[in-house]
Write an enzyme that holds these catalytic residues in place. Structure first.
Site, mmCIF file in Angstrom:
data_model
loop_
_atom_site.group_PDB
_atom_site.id
_atom_site.type_symbol
_atom_site.label_atom_id
_atom_site.label_comp_id
_atom_site.label_asym_id
_atom_site.label_seq_id
_atom_site.Cartn_x
_atom_site.Cartn_y
_atom_site.Cartn_z
ATOM 1 N N HIS A 107 0.994 -1.079 -0.107
ATOM 2 C CA HIS A 107 -0.190 0.096 -0.030
ATOM 3 C C HIS A 107 0.570 1.323 0.380
ATOM 4 O O HIS A 107 0.826 2.112 0.467
ATOM 5 C CB HIS A 107 -0.620 0.062 1.374
ATOM 6 C CG HIS A 107 -1.861 -0.907 0.897
ATOM 7 N ND1 HIS A 107 -3.806 -0.775 0.344
ATOM 8 C CD2 HIS A 107 -2.668 -2.481 1.350
ATOM 9 C CE1 HIS A 107 -4.136 -1.608 0.168
ATOM 10 N NE2 HIS A 107 -3.712 -3.082 1.238
ATOM 11 N N ASP A 167 -0.264 -4.413 5.893
ATOM 12 C CA ASP A 167 -1.831 -5.633 5.503
ATOM 13 C C ASP A 167 -1.481 -5.702 3.693
ATOM 14 O O ASP A 167 -1.250 -5.023 3.008
ATOM 15 C CB ASP A 167 -3.186 -5.046 5.499
ATOM 16 C CG ASP A 167 -3.173 -3.492 5.088
ATOM 17 O OD1 ASP A 167 -2.534 -2.730 5.387
ATOM 18 O OD2 ASP A 167 -3.833 -3.839 4.299
ATOM 19 N N GLU A 168 -2.425 -7.255 3.491
ATOM 20 C CA GLU A 168 -2.107 -7.222 1.488
ATOM 21 C C GLU A 168 -1.607 -7.266 0.840
ATOM 22 O O GLU A 168 -1.157 -5.939 -0.007
ATOM 23 C CB GLU A 168 -3.459 -6.266 1.321
ATOM 24 C CG GLU A 168 -5.323 -6.129 2.051
ATOM 25 C CD GLU A 168 -6.105 -5.591 1.044
ATOM 26 O OE1 GLU A 168 -7.067 -6.267 0.835
ATOM 27 O OE2 GLU A 168 -5.735 -5.135 0.873
ATOM 28 N N CYS A 169 0.179 -7.622 0.908
ATOM 29 C CA CYS A 169 0.971 -7.676 0.259
ATOM 30 C C CYS A 169 0.736 -8.927 -0.704
ATOM 31 O O CYS A 169 1.016 -10.066 -0.173
ATOM 32 C CB CYS A 169 2.101 -8.039 1.377
ATOM 33 S SG CYS A 169 3.110 -6.594 2.216
#
Ligand code: ACM
Length: 648
Positions: free
Chosen positions: A224, A287-289
């Site tokens: 992100h 988050d969300e790698c």
């Protein structure tokens, strides 16, 4: 709202009139004076009595007794308790520190009501304190920038319902919104000019402190992070140049965890931000790698091989461990989304669960402190009742020992901002967040949904005294969409539709950061009150226990909806913003016709042919699918009525 821990109701009332005087006793500080002034301003606004002037001179019938100061920087778990005693002649508010006073003043404001004899508060004694010490609201100011007034009025709303953490999601792929003096290209290249200066950030922190609210910043990393790389591509794992992301969803951009220069940058940056944000906690996201840039980069692959790092999750864990040391070296406690929970994660890291209650419990079982956001994602357009019934010590937590349960610090509502603008964000956050605030403050056994909705409606009304207009904005937008025409027929449609739930909106139309959010889906609240009330009535009718009043109400509504299309369609075709609603308006009319036929059949005990009933149900099922990116929320209730009819 939130319901207090202990309430003893008495007889009579304390009348608020021009004789109202207020006094601060015991510990004093400027923050308490400002709180008193704000309290009087709000009360004056609500009652029309110019208390701000009179209250300085009148006999003090409202006495605030503060035992001592609170910590210079508000601490997690600091005392927020208060005692509020209201008699017909006197109000006494007692607290250990100014934070408790703030909480008690809000309780008093919520008790103010109009009676035939004027404004008054019922005689009552309240002893109150929160169940959880961490009760937050996260606002994402990256995907849509929110000007300071939006932040401040939402801090007012938080104060009103006793939330105490503003989690500021201030950077993401779509914008780097904090000013860095050390690395100015972060905001200069990564924000389109839309960022908060350090002075503005200090202003927000001060504003929050005045209201008993901590500010926890989140600088999401290592992913992100597209917006960081526009100015500093050397941090990235992929090829430059990078551009500020304009689309939603998970992006590939990731910091390069294998280069020492990355950690030097992050160290220096965290040092700057740790000085700016005084709170003890510092959120690094995590988050969300998706790891795509790591997999595609031969140097990173070689590094992983050389260091026995078997996969991308382990590479992220390597990064997180190094960053945790930097955060700790700057005197902060690290917080991260549940992805940061990996073997070897230091035990003082606070885990914020967004992927399910199970990860919250798992964190507690392993000895980590954690907080819950799963179930509190207010961007997903769920009804307030669904959020309300999610408890951080939910079903699975019963398997936790008391010591493990005490590691669960509370929770946070999360307002991700893909589909909100400064104009409509209040209507997404409020009033539903008050239901989450109650879950986190009030005794666990407070679970009466009907009571919650009754009180939520009062809170929505009260929030208007804080410039939060969660309902009014719908009318403003509908009037705008209607041009010069009377917006009444559009309001009839608007009252029975709602935005699609979960993440489905993205698949229903094409969106990016520039898409104007100015259509019916953006104007209506996340939950249709009319549809919920109609559903209650339809359920009773189908079950055979409806009152004559219920039958009448159902008929009135169904007739209104049936007749609406003839008035609305000529309006809708006049504007490109509304023409997409023509089929939806037709559908409402058809659904209402079926509802009326079902009511007739039920009332007269008339049988319906099997084929006809099947045909109607098939139509109603199709009417439950999104149209013009909206759900027709009354269709399932009409289906209930049709299902209840008997066949030939
Ligand atoms: C998240 O929703 N990606 C924390």
């Amino acid at each position: 709202m939130p319901l207090p821990a202990h309430v003893e109701q008495g007889q009579g009332e304390f009348v608020i009139d021009g004789q109202f005087g207020i006094a601060l006793q015991g510990h004093t500080e400027a923050r308490l004076d400002r709180a008193k002034q704000r309290f009087l301003d709000t009360l004056s606004r609500e009652t029309g009595i110019p208390l701000w002037r009179e209250a300085q001179f009148n006999q003090p019938r409202f006495v605030i007794q503060t035992a001592g100061p609170s910590a210079p920087v508000q601490q997690l778990g600091e005392d927020e308790s208060y005692r509020l005693e209201v008699s017909p002649t006197k109000v006494q508010l007692t607290a250990a520190n100014p934070i408790g006073v703030l909480r008690g003043l809000q309780t008093f404001l919520q008790l103010v009501r109009v009676t035939p004899s004027g404004f008054s508060v019922p005689v009552v004694t309240i002893d109150d304190k929160p169940r959880f010490p961490w009760r937050g609201l996260m606002i994402d100011t990256s995907r849509h920038f929110m000007p300071l007034d939006v932040i401040e009025r939402n801090l007012d709303g938080m104060e009103a319902v006793k939330l105490n953490v503003f989690h500021w999601h201030i950077t993401d792929d779509q914008g780097f919104r904090a000013e860095s003096k050390k690395f100015p290209l972060l905001q200069e290249k990564g924000s389109d000019g839309l960022y908060y200066t350090q002075d503005q950030i200090r202003q927000v922190i001060g504003y929050a402190r005045d209201r008993g609210i901590r500010v926890v910043p989140e600088f999401d990393m290592p992913c992100h992070t597209t917006s960081w790389f526009v100015g500093y591509p050397e941090l990235a794992s992929g090829k430059s140049p990078y551009q500020v992301a304009r689309s939603w969803g998970v992006h590939n951009a990731a910091m390069d965890p294998t280069k020492e220069s990355t950690y030097q940058f992050v160290d220096s940056f965290i040092g700057e931000m740790a000085a700016l944000f005084p709170d003890a906690y510092f959120h690094i996201g995590g988050d969300e790698c998706n790891g795509k840039e790591w997999t595609a980069n031969p140097q990173i692959q070689a590094f992983m091989h050389a260091h026995n790092i078997p996969n991308n999750a382990a590479l992220q864990a390597y990064f997180t461990a190094k960053v945790q040391k930097l955060v700790a070296a700057h005197g902060k406690i690290m917080e991260g989304w549940d992805e940061v929970l990996q073997p070897g994660t230091p035990k003082d890291v606070v885990i914020q669960s967004w992927r399910g209650q199970a990860s919250l419990d798992e964190a507690a079982r392993q000895g980590y402190r954690s907080l819950l956001s799963t179930g509190y994602y207010i961007d997903l357009n769920q009804p307030a009742a669904e959020h309300y019934l999610v408890d951080p010590l939910g079903d699975t937590a019963t398997a936790l020992t008391p010591a493990q349960q005490s590691l669960i610090l509370g929770g946070e509502a999360a307002m991700w901002s893909e589909f909100v603008t400064p104009e409509n964000i209040d209507s997404r956050i409020w009033p539903r967040t008050a239901a989450i605030a109650e879950r986190l403050w009030s005794p666990q056994q407070a679970r009466d949904v009907d009571s919650m909705y009754r009180r939520l409606s009062v809170v929505a009304q009260k929030l208007q005294y804080y410039d939060l207009q969660p309902r009014a904005i719908t009318n403003v937008m509908l009037q705008r969409m209607s041009g010069d025409a009377d917006p009444t027929p559009l309001k009839v449609l608007a009252a029975v539709v709602a935005p699609p739930k979960g993440y489905s909106r993205e698949g229903l139309a094409s969106y990016n950061a520039f898409t104007p959010l100015n259509r019916l889906v953006d104007a209506v609240p996340p939950e249709s009150d009319t549809a919920r009330e109609f559903h209650d009535i339809a359920t009773k009718i189908a079950a055979g226990n409806a009152t004559p009043r219920d039958w009448q109400q159902a008929r009135e509504w169904l007739s209104l909806w049936r007749d609406n299309d003839a008035k609305l369609e000529p309006l809708l075709v006049q504007s490109d913003l509304t023409v997409e609603l023509v089929p939806l308006s037709h559908t409402l009319t058809h659904v209402a016709e079926m509802g009326i036929q079902a009511l007739d059949a039920l009332q007269n005990n008339d049988p319906v042919s099997v084929a006809k009933r099947q045909q109607n149900i098939a139509f109603l099922k199709s009417a439950e699918k999104p149209q013009a990116v909206l759900l027709l929320m009354v269709a399932p209730s009409v289906e209930l009525l049709v299902q209840a009819t008997k066949t030939e």
